[in-house]
Motif scaffolding. Structure first.
Motif, PDB file in Angstrom:
ATOM      1  N   LYS A   1     -18.578   2.618  -0.620  1.00 58.47           N
ATOM      2  CA  LYS A   1     -17.397   2.817   0.212  1.00 58.47           C
ATOM      3  C   LYS A   1     -17.102   1.564   1.031  1.00 58.47           C
ATOM      4  O   LYS A   1     -15.944   1.156   1.176  1.00 58.47           O
ATOM      5  CB  LYS A   1     -17.611   4.013   1.139  1.00 58.47           C
ATOM      6  CG  LYS A   1     -16.399   4.371   1.963  1.00 58.47           C
ATOM      7  CD  LYS A   1     -16.641   5.615   2.796  1.00 58.47           C
ATOM      8  CE  LYS A   1     -15.421   5.995   3.616  1.00 58.47           C
ATOM      9  NZ  LYS A   1     -15.662   7.222   4.432  1.00 58.47           N
ATOM     10  N   ARG A   2     -18.154   0.939   1.547  1.00 55.80           N
ATOM     11  CA  ARG A   2     -17.998  -0.276   2.340  1.00 55.80           C
ATOM     12  C   ARG A   2     -17.488  -1.423   1.474  1.00 55.80           C
ATOM     13  O   ARG A   2     -16.631  -2.211   1.917  1.00 55.80           O
ATOM     14  CB  ARG A   2     -19.345  -0.649   2.978  1.00 55.80           C
ATOM     15  CG  ARG A   2     -19.342  -1.940   3.779  1.00 55.80           C
ATOM     16  CD  ARG A   2     -18.358  -1.914   4.917  1.00 55.80           C
ATOM     17  NE  ARG A   2     -18.355  -3.172   5.659  1.00 55.80           N
ATOM     18  CZ  ARG A   2     -17.317  -3.673   6.286  1.00 55.80           C
ATOM     19  NH1 ARG A   2     -16.158  -3.019   6.291  1.00 55.80           N
ATOM     20  NH2 ARG A   2     -17.409  -4.819   6.939  1.00 55.80           N
TER      21      ARG A   2
ATOM     22  N   ARG B   1     -10.419  -4.200   0.014  1.00 60.45           N
ATOM     23  CA  ARG B   1      -9.099  -3.902   0.556  1.00 60.45           C
ATOM     24  C   ARG B   1      -8.708  -4.929   1.620  1.00 60.45           C
ATOM     25  O   ARG B   1      -7.570  -5.399   1.667  1.00 60.45           O
ATOM     26  CB  ARG B   1      -9.088  -2.489   1.138  1.00 60.45           C
ATOM     27  CG  ARG B   1      -7.717  -2.006   1.594  1.00 60.45           C
ATOM     28  CD  ARG B   1      -7.626  -0.486   1.686  1.00 60.45           C
ATOM     29  NE  ARG B   1      -8.730   0.075   2.446  1.00 60.45           N
ATOM     30  CZ  ARG B   1      -9.728   0.780   1.928  1.00 60.45           C
ATOM     31  NH1 ARG B   1      -9.788   0.974   0.610  1.00 60.45           N
ATOM     32  NH2 ARG B   1     -10.689   1.282   2.688  1.00 60.45           N
ATOM     33  N   ILE B   2      -9.666  -5.307   2.478  1.00 57.84           N
ATOM     34  CA  ILE B   2      -9.400  -6.311   3.519  1.00 57.84           C
ATOM     35  C   ILE B   2      -9.107  -7.671   2.890  1.00 57.84           C
ATOM     36  O   ILE B   2      -8.182  -8.379   3.317  1.00 57.84           O
ATOM     37  CB  ILE B   2     -10.598  -6.410   4.488  1.00 57.84           C
ATOM     38  CG1 ILE B   2     -10.696  -5.133   5.327  1.00 57.84           C
ATOM     39  CG2 ILE B   2     -10.458  -7.628   5.400  1.00 57.84           C
ATOM     40  CD1 ILE B   2     -11.957  -5.018   6.142  1.00 57.84           C
TER      41      ILE B   2
ATOM     42  N   GLU C   1     -13.852  -1.068   1.110  1.00 54.44           N
ATOM     43  CA  GLU C   1     -13.155  -1.492   2.325  1.00 54.44           C
ATOM     44  C   GLU C   1     -13.029  -3.009   2.386  1.00 54.44           C
ATOM     45  O   GLU C   1     -11.989  -3.552   2.778  1.00 54.44           O
ATOM     46  CB  GLU C   1     -13.902  -0.981   3.553  1.00 54.44           C
ATOM     47  CG  GLU C   1     -13.833   0.535   3.722  1.00 54.44           C
ATOM     48  CD  GLU C   1     -14.697   1.029   4.869  1.00 54.44           C
ATOM     49  OE1 GLU C   1     -15.397   0.188   5.476  1.00 54.44           O
ATOM     50  OE2 GLU C   1     -14.663   2.233   5.163  1.00 54.44           O
TER      51      GLU C   1
ATOM     52  N   GLU D   1       0.819  -1.211   0.000  1.00 52.90           N
ATOM     53  CA  GLU D   1       0.000   0.000   0.000  1.00 52.90           C
ATOM     54  C   GLU D   1       0.855   1.264   0.000  1.00 52.90           C
ATOM     55  O   GLU D   1       0.453   2.284  -0.565  1.00 52.90           O
ATOM     56  CB  GLU D   1      -0.972  -0.019   1.180  1.00 52.90           C
ATOM     57  CG  GLU D   1      -2.059  -1.076   1.002  1.00 52.90           C
ATOM     58  CD  GLU D   1      -3.103  -1.071   2.106  1.00 52.90           C
ATOM     59  OE1 GLU D   1      -3.065  -0.176   2.986  1.00 52.90           O
ATOM     60  OE2 GLU D   1      -3.968  -1.976   2.094  1.00 52.90           O
TER      61      GLU D   1
END
Length: 208
Positions: free
Chosen positions: A179-180, A186-187, A183, A127
């Protein structure tokens, strides 16, 4: 040779172009000898460019290793930045004042991260690398020898690791907010980079 002697009289833009001819027009196996000859004749030194032999060896090795992984424009910038050795000196090889300021900013940002680099997880390294241009990531692999392996792995492997689930498929788990969803992706990617999720089925099980 004529090419080496000609470099002594060139402006920044012409010097940049002539050096790029070494990179792009000459056979790959001749690159080290061409730059080394220019270094020994103090052509680069006279142009206010200091190139150490060890750095030149690393530059040629990394260029060979990642040549199929980077775009020509990224390769050119990496090559020139490496010859400059420091973001402070890049204007001599045709980088603009604005580009120079950005490179100095990237370098200062990395110096802060470097203090704890050995303790970072793979996803943290990835990242960080993705926040700076690829040619600058490669440059870090030359300036900091202990980073070279991470840099090569990032270019050839880590940056390509992505979740197999798509945003549309994640919606099927009842997650609707964009947006969620970002996330969650990304996780999932972080877990894949750490080797905790290997297949799409693993990602599905993780979300259930």
């Amino acid at each position: 040779c004529y090419q080496i002697q000609a470099l002594k009289k060139l402006s920044s833009s012409r010097l940049r172009n002539e050096l790029l001819l070494f990179l792009n027009k000459e056979p790959e196996e001749n690159l080290f000898d061409l730059i080394e000859t220019a270094r020994q004749f103090k052509v680069l030194e006279n142009a206010e460019i200091t190139v150490e032999r060890k750095m030149l060896i690393s530059l040629c090795k990394i260029l060979k290793e990642v040549k199929k992984e980077i775009l020509p424009r990224e390769r050119d910038k990496f090559f020139l930045l490496a010859l400059s050795y420091s973001p402070e000196n890049v204007e001599r090889l045709g980088f603009s004042k604005e580009e120079k300021d950005k490179l100095i900013k990237y370098f200062k940002k990395f110096e802060e991260v470097y203090k704890k680099w050995g303790k970072l997880k793979i996803w943290e390294k990835v990242e960080f690398f993705e926040k700076i241009p690829l040619f600058f990531v490669l440059f870090l692999g030359i300036r900091f020898r202990d980073l070279r392996e991470d840099v090569i792995r990032f270019v050839k492997e880590w940056r390509k690791i992505k979740p197999e689930l798509t945003g549309g498929e994640i919606k099927n788990f009842g997650i609707k907010d964009g947006k969620r969803i970002g996330e969650v992706l990304r996780i999932l990617r972080r877990h894949k980079l750490e080797g905790k999720l290997c297949q799409k089925l693993d990602e599905i099980k993780f979300l259930k």
